[in-house]
Each structure stands twice: as structure tokens, then as C-alpha cells.
Write an enzyme that holds these catalytic residues in place. Structure first.
Site, PDB file in Angstrom:
ATOM      1  N   SER A  52       5.812   8.687   0.687  1.00  0.00           N
ATOM      2  CA  SER A  52       6.857   8.864  -0.315  1.00  0.00           C
ATOM      3  C   SER A  52       7.354  10.299  -0.229  1.00  0.00           C
ATOM      4  O   SER A  52       6.686  11.167   0.357  1.00  0.00           O
ATOM      5  CB  SER A  52       6.285   8.607  -1.721  1.00  0.00           C
ATOM      6  N   TYR A  88      -0.373   8.966  -8.046  1.00  0.00           N
ATOM      7  CA  TYR A  88       0.591   8.542  -7.024  1.00  0.00           C
ATOM      8  C   TYR A  88       0.728   9.601  -5.932  1.00  0.00           C
ATOM      9  O   TYR A  88       0.708   9.290  -4.743  1.00  0.00           O
ATOM     10  CB  TYR A  88       1.946   8.284  -7.695  1.00  0.00           C
TER      11      TYR A  88
END
Length: 279
Positions: A142, A155
């Protein structure tokens, strides 16, 4: 000839978002598909779309954090589809909340799916990929795997871990015929935030609105096209969206100093919003 035509592609997280977009695009290109997801209904819908495009599809409900289930799926793909040529490990979840406010179970679940599930997926299919001598592994980190943001501790951790796994594995497999491409998406119009978990102190609705209105700019189909282009060229890194490319430049130019810039920008935006509200 398209490099995916007639080849077997495995996709995790195939029930929605980038995973579904990858599945349908690969079906158009003539790939045979092993589609994996926890959501049986969503997975079935993706499978029907791919079959309507003429693809041979093997669908299987799998929790990628369960090693036995992933191994069984890999064995099924190998036996029923005749091998595996590419793996797209797109399954992922998100949690928002400070470390202080977050439940350990939520943090563990993010790491279990985003990192351990990805590692399980790659490891289980790796023997078949090596046997193909022309394999492609596509992992999904990401923009938050390039720089960290507050309240995304779990995350961020999982996506930095994916980046590390991908870069190590690419070196391990050099000369084997198997490439590793790590994808860094920015804001993509998927349901990941809407379906995410939140610490009790977070305003869930506000976070979802903010993501969907201001952050999620790239359509899943556009993201899938970028990913497949990078995988076809065996690129080490693929950035999806202008925001991801900008973050990559920021990380390269300022290095660790971004950690000082992000809070300052947040305070500035807060003051600007406050002035706007008083007018």
C-alpha cells in the site's frame, strides 16, 4: 499473445475490489482462474462474471489466514487446472484506531490476513510457480507501506511487512524464472474501509465518508490494468494512482523526515477547517 492467455492465475480477495477487477480482466484475456475469498456470495458473483466471459473457473471459499485451507486450495488449483503460473495475493483488511484504543484482536486479525495470509498464499503456491519456470507473484502492499500514518498502526505494520517479504523473495527467486511484483495502491474505490474495523474512539461514518469522497480516486478496473501491466513486465514495484506515486516520491526525497511533516500538515488542515467553520 497475451502472457496470461491459457495460463492459470490464482487470485485471493477475488470477491470484490481489485481482486474482482483482476479476475474479470484476466478472464477477458483467456486465463484459467482459481478464485479465493471468504465471502461465498461475493465469490460466486465474481465466478459467474468470469464464466460469462468464457473462462474456466475454480472457486473456493478460503480464509487466507488458515494454512490448511490455503494449502488445500493450492493443491486443488494444481490438480484441477494443471498447475499455477501466477498468483495475485490481493486479500486485505484495514483497521483504524490508535494503538492505545485498539483491541489486540483487531490488530492480530489485520496482521493475520494482510501479512500471514499473503505469505501463506505465496508459499503454498510457490512449488507450482517454480515448476512453471515462467511464474509471476504479485503482492499487495500500500502507499501506507511506503510511509506510515497515525491511527493505522496495524495496517501500516502489515503493509511494511508485505513490502519486506516481497523484496526478500524477489532476490531469493532471481534466476528461477519466477518474478515478484509488489503493488502499492493509493486510494482505490473499494469497500475496504467500509468493511474495516474501528477502535471505539473513532467516528466510523466520518472516516468512511472522508475516504470515499476525498481519497478513493482510482477505479478498481483502472487499478487492475496497471497491476497487470506491471506484472507482465515483471516490475519490482508498481504504484497505483497519482497519490501512490506522490507518496513514493515523498518517501524517497525526505526519507524519515516525513514523520515530522505529517503531524504539522494535520494541524494546519485542522486550523483551516476551524476558520472555515467560523465564517
Amino acid at each position: 499473445m497475451d502472457c496470461f492467455e491459457g495460463r492459470v492465475a490464482v487470485i485471493t480477495g477475488a470477491g470484490a475490489g481489485i481482486g474482482r477487477a483482476l479476475a474479470t480482466e484476466l478472464a477477458r484475456r483467456g486465463a484459467r482462474l482459481s478464485l479465493l475469498d471468504r465471502d461465498e456470495s461475493a465469490l460466486g458473483e465474481t465466478a459467474r462474471r468470469c464464466e460469462a466471459l468464457g473462462a474456466q473457473v475454480l472457486e473456493r471459499v478460503v480464509d487466507v489466514s488458515d494454512w490448511d485451507e490455503v494449502q488445500a486450495a493450492a493443491a486443488a488449483a494444481n490438480s484441477e487446472l494443471g498447475g499455477v503460473d501466477s498468483v495475485f495475493a490481493a486479500a486485505g483488511i484495514i483497521h483504524r484506531g490508535s494503538l492505545l484504543d485498539s483491541d489486540v484482536a483487531d490488530i492480530d486479525r489485520v496482521m493475520a490476513v494482510n501479512w500471514r495470509g499473503l505469505m501463506y498464499t505465496v508459499k503454498a503456491h510457490l512449488p507450482a510457480l517454480v515448476d512453471s519456470k515462467d511464474g509471476r507473484i504479485v503482492t499487495f502492499s500500500s502507499a501506507y507501506g511506503l510511509v506510515a500514518m497515525p491511527k493505522y498502526t496495524a495496517y501500516n505494520s502489515s503493509k511494511f511487512a508485505v513490502r519486506g517479504l516481497s523484496e526478500s523473495l524477489r532476490q531469493e527467486l532471481a534466476g528461477s524464472g519466477v518474478s515478484v511484483t509488489c503493488v502499492f495502491p493509493g486510494g482505490v474505490r473499494t469497500s475496504i474501509v467500509r468493511n474495516g474495523s474501528f477502535a471505539v474512539a473513532e467516528n466510523r461514518d466520518a472516516v468512511i465518508r472522508g475516504f470515499e469522497k476525498r481519497v478513493a480516486r482510482t477505479e478498481p478496473e483502472e487499478a487492475a490494468a496497471i497491476v497487470l501491466g506491471g506484472a507482465e513486465r515483471r516490475r519490482a514495484r508498481v504504484f497505483v494512482g497519482a497519490d501512490a506515486r506522490l507518496v513514493a516520491v515523498l518517501a524517497r526525497v525526505v526519507g524519515g523526515h516525513y514523520q515530522d511533516l505529517v503531524p504539522a500538515m494535520g494541524r494546519l488542515l485542522g486550523r483551516l477547517r476551524g476558520r472555515s467553520a467560523r465564517r
